[in-house]
Scaffold this motif. Structure first.
Motif, PDB file in Angstrom:
ATOM      1  N   THR A  61       9.278  23.688 -58.706  1.00 40.31           N
ATOM      2  CA  THR A  61       8.861  25.040 -58.348  1.00 40.31           C
ATOM      3  C   THR A  61       9.905  26.027 -58.866  1.00 40.31           C
ATOM      4  O   THR A  61      10.990  25.618 -59.297  1.00 40.31           O
ATOM      5  CB  THR A  61       8.736  25.197 -56.821  1.00 40.31           C
ATOM      6  N   LEU A  71       1.439  16.826 -52.933  1.00 36.50           N
ATOM      7  CA  LEU A  71       0.516  17.954 -53.020  1.00 36.50           C
ATOM      8  C   LEU A  71      -0.838  17.525 -52.473  1.00 36.50           C
ATOM      9  O   LEU A  71      -1.285  16.406 -52.724  1.00 36.50           O
ATOM     10  CB  LEU A  71       0.329  18.407 -54.477  1.00 36.50           C
ATOM     11  N   VAL A  80       1.760  22.033 -50.166  1.00 33.43           N
ATOM     12  CA  VAL A  80       2.881  21.517 -50.946  1.00 33.43           C
ATOM     13  C   VAL A  80       3.895  20.993 -49.946  1.00 33.43           C
ATOM     14  O   VAL A  80       4.518  21.773 -49.218  1.00 33.43           O
ATOM     15  CB  VAL A  80       3.516  22.605 -51.837  1.00 33.43           C
ATOM     16  N   VAL A  93       8.446  17.539 -57.315  1.00 31.81           N
ATOM     17  CA  VAL A  93       7.704  18.784 -57.482  1.00 31.81           C
ATOM     18  C   VAL A  93       8.651  19.873 -57.993  1.00 31.81           C
ATOM     19  O   VAL A  93       9.666  20.178 -57.362  1.00 31.81           O
ATOM     20  CB  VAL A  93       7.055  19.221 -56.158  1.00 31.81           C
ATOM     21  N   ILE A 149       3.469  26.030 -58.698  1.00 30.77           N
ATOM     22  CA  ILE A 149       2.888  25.114 -57.722  1.00 30.77           C
ATOM     23  C   ILE A 149       3.074  25.711 -56.339  1.00 30.77           C
ATOM     24  O   ILE A 149       4.185  25.764 -55.806  1.00 30.77           O
ATOM     25  CB  ILE A 149       3.542  23.725 -57.829  1.00 30.77           C
ATOM     26  N   ILE A 166      -4.723  23.988 -54.826  1.00 34.68           N
ATOM     27  CA  ILE A 166      -3.647  23.373 -54.047  1.00 34.68           C
ATOM     28  C   ILE A 166      -3.726  23.921 -52.626  1.00 34.68           C
ATOM     29  O   ILE A 166      -3.720  25.141 -52.422  1.00 34.68           O
ATOM     30  CB  ILE A 166      -2.279  23.701 -54.665  1.00 34.68           C
TER      31      ILE A 166
END
Length: 378
Positions: free
Chosen positions: A12, A21, A31, A10, A347, A28
């Protein structure tokens, strides 16, 4: 609908972690780090980044936004979505005011439908000396009242105006755009350093494709590039296609502005996703050779055939950004420019599930928009 994406790397703004996720009803919800708490769709250790946000795009797949043709616009959006662009602003080029109104009105329907995130008028209020691939016969002096007509035609969907700050009436038009909630972007300009600062002080906050259609940096006459790069109020667009700007100058811009003020854009035109050949951009004929789009007469660069996945990948492999930095420049910064960073661009729990799955080589393996797969990774 609920979905868990497991076995992901992931990406970010803070870095990269192995994790998962959870997505529900297009958003979303979690996370996580490490192993997912329940079985889900395994991404096989591939990267997942937020969907790309392109705030300067003239078309693709043979479709050209400046024509206002809705079928062509839909084809262009579909092409760019396949390449990871989940939020796209349609850019027009210099034309007669009545033609701009007609195109804006037509494309506003697609904004109403959520296909486009807004409209961008690149011209007609730009410098004749730096007009690039815009028809010089159709350039006009800026007029707040006339611009109001264009905004009205866009029915609340006009997001940005590119304007040259040195023109008569430009600063008043920048202020008028600001008052109507429209971003003023400085570009296609022959302004001095001081005139550029005047434009920023009047409310301009974006630099249209930095370096291109602007005077070059000079040690005695710094010009607009220095003003736009140095001013913390300005986000600079960069076209990273290997044609518009040398990688060294891209590195310079990114080192000064940082990912937080850098927005990767395509400046794509109808030939994106197509082969070499003859095309049109507005009223001008364009020849594409080796993937580079240039005016048939004079050879001036005329947009690009770029897609955002290529711009993202080149920013890592050619410019030297980290994946997190590239993601900020391709997604979070342009989302912030549009005032949408609370919904998209990174995200995080609570944000819309606009996602791109990338291989180790940073090739697109899957695209998700609003929680639904447009291209499902296998």
């Amino acid at each position: 609908m609920s979905l868990t994406l497991a076995d992901a790397r992931v990406v970010t703004p803070e870095g990269i972690h192995d994790g998962w996720l959870a997505i529900e009803d297009g958003r979303i919800t979690h996370v996580g780090h490490g192993r997912a708490p329940r079985a889900g769709h395994s991404l096989g250790g591939r990267y997942v980044v937020p969907g790309f946000v392109d705030i300067h795009n003239h078309g693709g797949a043979g479709g050209s936004f400046p024509t206002g043709d809705q079928d062509g616009a839909r084809a262009a959006v579909e092409l760019h979505r396949r390449h990871g662009t989940t939020t796209l602003v349609a850019s027009l080029v210099t034309a007669a005011v009545a033609d701009l109104e007609a195109a804006a009105s037509s494309l506003a329907d697609l904004c109403d439908d959520g296909l486009l995130a807004g409209l961008h008028f690149e011209g007609p209020y730009i410098s004749r000396a730096r007009c690039g691939a815009h028809d010089p016969a159709l350039l006009r002096e800026p007029s707040p009242r006339e611009f109001e007509r264009l905004v009205k035609a866009g029915r609340g969907h006009v997001r940005m105006l590119t304007i040259a700050p040195e023109l008569p009436g430009a600063l008043d038009t920048v202020r008028a755009a600001r008052d109507q909630g429209v971003l003023a972007a400085l570009g296609h300009s022959d302004a001095t350093y001081e005139q550029t600062l005047d434009g920023i002080d009047a409310g301009a906050s974006v630099a249209t494709h930095l370096y291109n259609a602007l005077p070059p940096l000079g040690h005695r006459s710094p010009g607009p590039v220095a003003a736009l790069l140095q001013d913390e109020r300005v986000t600079v667009e960069l076209v990273n296609d290997g044609v518009h700007v040398h990688p060294a100058m891209l590195r310079l811009a990114c080192s000064v502005a940082g990912p937080g003020r850098t927005a990767l854009v395509t400046d794509a035109m109808s030939a994106a996703g197509m082969g070499d050949g003859d095309y049109e951009l507005g009223a001008l004929r364009v020849t594409v050779s080796g993937g580079a789009a240039r005016l048939a007469e004079g050879g001036t660069i005329a947009g690009s055939t770029l897609t955002m996945d290529v711009a993202f990948r080149r920013s890592v492999t050619e410019v030297g950004l980290t994946l997190s930095e590239a993601s900020v420049a391709a997604s979070l910064t342009p989302a912030r420019v549009l005032g949408l960073d609370g919904q998209i661009g990174s995200i995080a729990a609570g944000k819309t599930a606009d996602l791109v799955v990338l291989t180790d080589e940073l090739e697109v393996a899957g695209v998700m928009r609003r929680g639904a797969w447009l291209t499902e990774p296998r």
